[in-house]
Design a protein around this motif. Structure first.
Motif, PDB file in Angstrom:
ATOM      1  N   VAL A 159       0.845  -1.200   0.000  1.00 22.62           N
ATOM      2  CA  VAL A 159       0.000   0.000   0.000  1.00 22.62           C
ATOM      3  C   VAL A 159       0.882   1.252   0.000  1.00 22.62           C
ATOM      4  CG1 VAL A 159      -1.781   1.258   1.285  1.00 22.62           C
ATOM      5  CG2 VAL A 159      -1.813  -1.248   1.241  1.00 22.62           C
ATOM      6  N   ASP A 160       1.857   1.268   0.902  1.00 22.38           N
ATOM      7  CA  ASP A 160       2.785   2.398   1.004  1.00 22.38           C
ATOM      8  C   ASP A 160       4.202   1.898   0.730  1.00 22.38           C
ATOM      9  OD1 ASP A 160       1.036   4.487   1.704  1.00 22.38           O
ATOM     10  OD2 ASP A 160       0.930   3.747   3.761  1.00 22.38           O
ATOM     11  N   PRO A 161       5.119   2.789   0.339  1.00 19.63           N
ATOM     12  CA  PRO A 161       6.507   2.347   0.161  1.00 19.63           C
ATOM     13  C   PRO A 161       7.156   2.036   1.505  1.00 19.63           C
ATOM     14  CG  PRO A 161       6.258   4.689  -0.391  1.00 19.63           C
ATOM     15  CD  PRO A 161       4.914   4.205   0.033  1.00 19.63           C
ATOM     16  N   PRO A 162       8.192   1.177   1.516  1.00 17.65           N
ATOM     17  CA  PRO A 162       8.910   0.931   2.778  1.00 17.65           C
ATOM     18  C   PRO A 162       9.580   2.217   3.255  1.00 17.65           C
ATOM     19  CG  PRO A 162       9.686  -0.537   1.014  1.00 17.65           C
ATOM     20  CD  PRO A 162       8.769   0.446   0.383  1.00 17.65           C
ATOM     21  N   ASP A 163       9.841   2.298   4.571  1.00 18.88           N
ATOM     22  CA  ASP A 163      10.530   3.480   5.111  1.00 18.88           C
ATOM     23  C   ASP A 163      11.965   3.535   4.601  1.00 18.88           C
ATOM     24  OD1 ASP A 163       8.282   4.119   6.538  1.00 18.88           O
ATOM     25  OD2 ASP A 163       8.878   2.910   8.284  1.00 18.88           O
ATOM     26  N   ALA A 164      12.628   2.380   4.580  1.00 21.82           N
ATOM     27  CA  ALA A 164      14.016   2.317   4.121  1.00 21.82           C
ATOM     28  C   ALA A 164      14.020   2.173   2.591  1.00 21.82           C
ATOM     29  CB  ALA A 164      14.693   1.120   4.775  1.00 21.82           C
ATOM     30  N   PRO A 165      15.175   2.496   1.952  1.00 27.99           N
ATOM     31  CA  PRO A 165      15.247   2.314   0.499  1.00 27.99           C
ATOM     32  C   PRO A 165      14.992   0.854   0.131  1.00 27.99           C
ATOM     33  CG  PRO A 165      17.215   3.431   1.346  1.00 27.99           C
ATOM     34  CD  PRO A 165      16.414   3.003   2.528  1.00 27.99           C
ATOM     35  N   LEU A 166      14.434   0.648  -1.061  1.00 28.38           N
ATOM     36  CA  LEU A 166      14.174  -0.724  -1.515  1.00 28.38           C
ATOM     37  C   LEU A 166      15.484  -1.458  -1.732  1.00 28.38           C
ATOM     38  CD1 LEU A 166      11.411  -0.130  -4.192  1.00 28.38           C
ATOM     39  CD2 LEU A 166      11.190  -1.556  -2.149  1.00 28.38           C
ATOM     40  N   PRO A 167      15.532  -2.764  -1.442  1.00 29.76           N
ATOM     41  CA  PRO A 167      16.734  -3.531  -1.776  1.00 29.76           C
ATOM     42  C   PRO A 167      17.018  -3.462  -3.283  1.00 29.76           C
ATOM     43  CG  PRO A 167      15.204  -4.848  -0.465  1.00 29.76           C
ATOM     44  CD  PRO A 167      14.487  -3.580  -0.824  1.00 29.76           C
ATOM     45  N   ALA A 168      18.288  -3.732  -3.647  1.00 32.03           N
ATOM     46  CA  ALA A 168      18.663  -3.740  -5.066  1.00 32.03           C
ATOM     47  C   ALA A 168      17.774  -4.729  -5.818  1.00 32.03           C
ATOM     48  CB  ALA A 168      20.124  -4.150  -5.189  1.00 32.03           C
ATOM     49  N   ARG A 169      17.563  -4.466  -7.089  1.00 31.25           N
ATOM     50  CA  ARG A 169      16.779  -5.351  -7.961  1.00 31.25           C
ATOM     51  C   ARG A 169      15.347  -5.520  -7.475  1.00 31.25           C
ATOM     52  NH1 ARG A 169      19.842 -10.483 -10.112  1.00 31.25           N
ATOM     53  NH2 ARG A 169      18.219 -10.106 -11.642  1.00 31.25           N
ATOM     54  N   THR A 170      14.831  -4.507  -6.779  1.00 30.29           N
ATOM     55  CA  THR A 170      13.451  -4.583  -6.301  1.00 30.29           C
ATOM     56  C   THR A 170      12.686  -3.380  -6.826  1.00 30.29           C
ATOM     57  OG1 THR A 170      14.245  -5.601  -4.277  1.00 30.29           O
ATOM     58  CG2 THR A 170      11.990  -4.804  -4.251  1.00 30.29           C
ATOM     59  N   GLU A 171      11.517  -3.660  -7.390  1.00 31.11           N
ATOM     60  CA  GLU A 171      10.648  -2.575  -7.840  1.00 31.11           C
ATOM     61  C   GLU A 171       9.391  -2.577  -6.997  1.00 31.11           C
ATOM     62  OE1 GLU A 171       9.902  -2.243 -12.051  1.00 31.11           O
ATOM     63  OE2 GLU A 171      11.916  -3.062 -12.426  1.00 31.11           O
ATOM     64  N   LEU A 172       8.832  -1.382  -6.829  1.00 29.40           N
ATOM     65  CA  LEU A 172       7.644  -1.233  -5.990  1.00 29.40           C
ATOM     66  C   LEU A 172       6.399  -1.124  -6.859  1.00 29.40           C
ATOM     67  CD1 LEU A 172       6.608  -0.677  -3.071  1.00 29.40           C
ATOM     68  CD2 LEU A 172       6.864   1.766  -3.585  1.00 29.40           C
ATOM     69  N   ILE A 173       5.380  -1.861  -6.476  1.00 30.64           N
ATOM     70  CA  ILE A 173       4.059  -1.699  -7.093  1.00 30.64           C
ATOM     71  C   ILE A 173       3.139  -1.231  -5.975  1.00 30.64           C
ATOM     72  CG2 ILE A 173       2.145  -2.852  -8.263  1.00 30.64           C
ATOM     73  CD1 ILE A 173       4.148  -5.075  -9.033  1.00 30.64           C
ATOM     74  N   ARG A 174       2.733   0.021  -6.026  1.00 29.22           N
ATOM     75  CA  ARG A 174       1.848   0.517  -4.960  1.00 29.22           C
ATOM     76  C   ARG A 174       0.415   0.206  -5.326  1.00 29.22           C
ATOM     77  NH1 ARG A 174       3.190   6.305  -2.442  1.00 29.22           N
ATOM     78  NH2 ARG A 174       1.474   5.639  -1.110  1.00 29.22           N
ATOM     79  N   ASP A 175      -0.220  -0.595  -4.492  1.00 28.33           N
ATOM     80  CA  ASP A 175      -1.620  -0.968  -4.767  1.00 28.33           C
ATOM     81  C   ASP A 175      -2.236  -1.476  -3.481  1.00 28.33           C
ATOM     82  OD1 ASP A 175      -3.897  -1.262  -6.232  1.00 28.33           O
ATOM     83  OD2 ASP A 175      -3.076  -2.684  -7.671  1.00 28.33           O
ATOM     84  N   ARG A 176      -3.536  -1.412  -3.426  1.00 27.88           N
ATOM     85  CA  ARG A 176      -4.264  -1.866  -2.236  1.00 27.88           C
ATOM     86  C   ARG A 176      -5.458  -2.680  -2.723  1.00 27.88           C
ATOM     87  NH1 ARG A 176      -5.568   1.928   2.711  1.00 27.88           N
ATOM     88  NH2 ARG A 176      -5.867   3.629   1.275  1.00 27.88           N
ATOM     89  N   GLY A 177      -5.738  -3.819  -2.030  1.00 31.03           N
ATOM     90  CA  GLY A 177      -6.855  -4.668  -2.404  1.00 31.03           C
ATOM     91  C   GLY A 177      -8.177  -3.941  -2.222  1.00 31.03           C
ATOM     92  N   PRO A 178      -9.309  -4.541  -2.575  1.00 34.76           N
ATOM     93  CA  PRO A 178      -9.399  -5.930  -3.014  1.00 34.76           C
ATOM     94  C   PRO A 178      -8.906  -6.139  -4.451  1.00 34.76           C
ATOM     95  CG  PRO A 178     -11.582  -4.877  -3.010  1.00 34.76           C
ATOM     96  CD  PRO A 178     -10.626  -3.886  -2.439  1.00 34.76           C
TER      97      PRO A 178
END
Ligand code: NAP
Length: 248
Positions: A159-178
């Motif tokens: 739903v929200d991005p992590p507080d810390a930077p994303l690990p390498a080779r990781t992309e964020l998809i911000r989304d919330r169910g349903p």
């Protein structure tokens, strides 16, 4: 119920919101408590307080100060610390406690699940996959750190991005169910996902990914729930929780 004050619903879940809605409709005084992690939470009706209590001692003080009649711990199945704190604080103050936990998901025929006991174990399990495997993580933003050393390409949906930077080779998809099965099929196909990693949160809001993985024959690494405090009273749906509150 013991004290003359409101019912405290420890929330942050659909069940917590639904229970608060039902209590307000039944004119039962209620305060919902949220941790305050999500930037734009869906608020329940009725009184709401936000933020930690300061451990089990702080929660015990809150229960006494507000003469709370009963506590319903409707927090997420993986929110183990607040559940332990609620158990300790209720025992200390003699406040009745009910844990409201939706049932876990169970594997269906054709499911290719590997069940592990923790997020670090899920990360270890990923070591069995090739470095070019494509992985969808639905473990919550607080869970991504466990995968910091994974060699694969990861997508974290949260739903929200992590507080810390994303690990390498990781992309964020911000989304919330349903989420729907069609939507999940699209996502898994579009990203050419090879393996899904999920916590066993249970419930219908986010279950579609499991059906989609089944349809595509994808393996799923499923993190089992942390255990509940021994002896705690547990129900798995809102009507049963309401019944307990209104008949005790
Ligand atoms: P946690 O590790 O069990 O709790 C950490 C601390 O956050 C607790 O010690 C408490 O602080 C505070 N806290 C947690 N829930 C609270 C609540 N409902 N009201 C007031 N304070 C609360 O929990 P978490 O895994 O960080 O989850 C935080 C919240 O997000 C939970 O309420 C949960 O229902 C919701 N949530 C969690 C997940 C998940 O996967 N873990 C997923 C969806 C929603 P103090 O010790 O200072 O009181």
């Amino acid at each position: 119920m013991s004290g003359p004050g409101p019912v405290l619903v420890l929330g942050g879940t659909t069940e917590g919101r639904t229970l608060a809605t039902e209590l307000v409709a039944a004119a039962v005084p209620v305060v919902s408590s949220l941790a305050g992690r999500v930037s734009a939470p869906r608020l329940p009706p009725g009184a709401v307080r936000v933020g930690g209590f300061g451990g089990s001692e702080g929660l015990a003080e809150y229960l006494a100060d507000h003469r709370i009649s009963a506590v319903v711990d409707a927090t997420h199945p993986f929110a183990a610390r607040i559940t332990a704190n609620a158990n300790a604080a209720c025992a200390r103050t003699g406040t009745p406690l009910l844990v409201l936990r939706r049932a876990p998901w169970t594997a269906a025929e054709r499911d290719r699940w590997t069940i592990v006991s923790s997020l670090p174990s899920a990360a270890t399990e990923l070591d069995r996959y090739d470095a070019d495997a494509r992985v969808l993580l639905t473990v919550g933003r607080q869970g991504v750190d466990a995968f910091a050393l994974a060699s694969q390409q990861l997508w974290l949906r949260s739903v929200d991005p992590p507080d810390a930077p994303l690990p390498a080779r990781t992309e964020l998809i911000r989304d919330r169910g349903p989420f729907t099965i069609d939507g999940e099929l699209l996502l898994l196909r579009r990203l050419s996902i090879d393996v899904l990693v999920t916590k066993n949160s249970g419930g219908s809001m986010t279950a579609a990914k499991l059906a989609a993985a089944r349809q595509l024959g994808l393996p799923v690494i499923v993190v089992a729930r942390p255990p509940l405090p021994p002896g705690v009273r547990v129900v798995d749906d809102v009507p049963t929780a309401l019944n307990w509150l209104t008949s005790s």
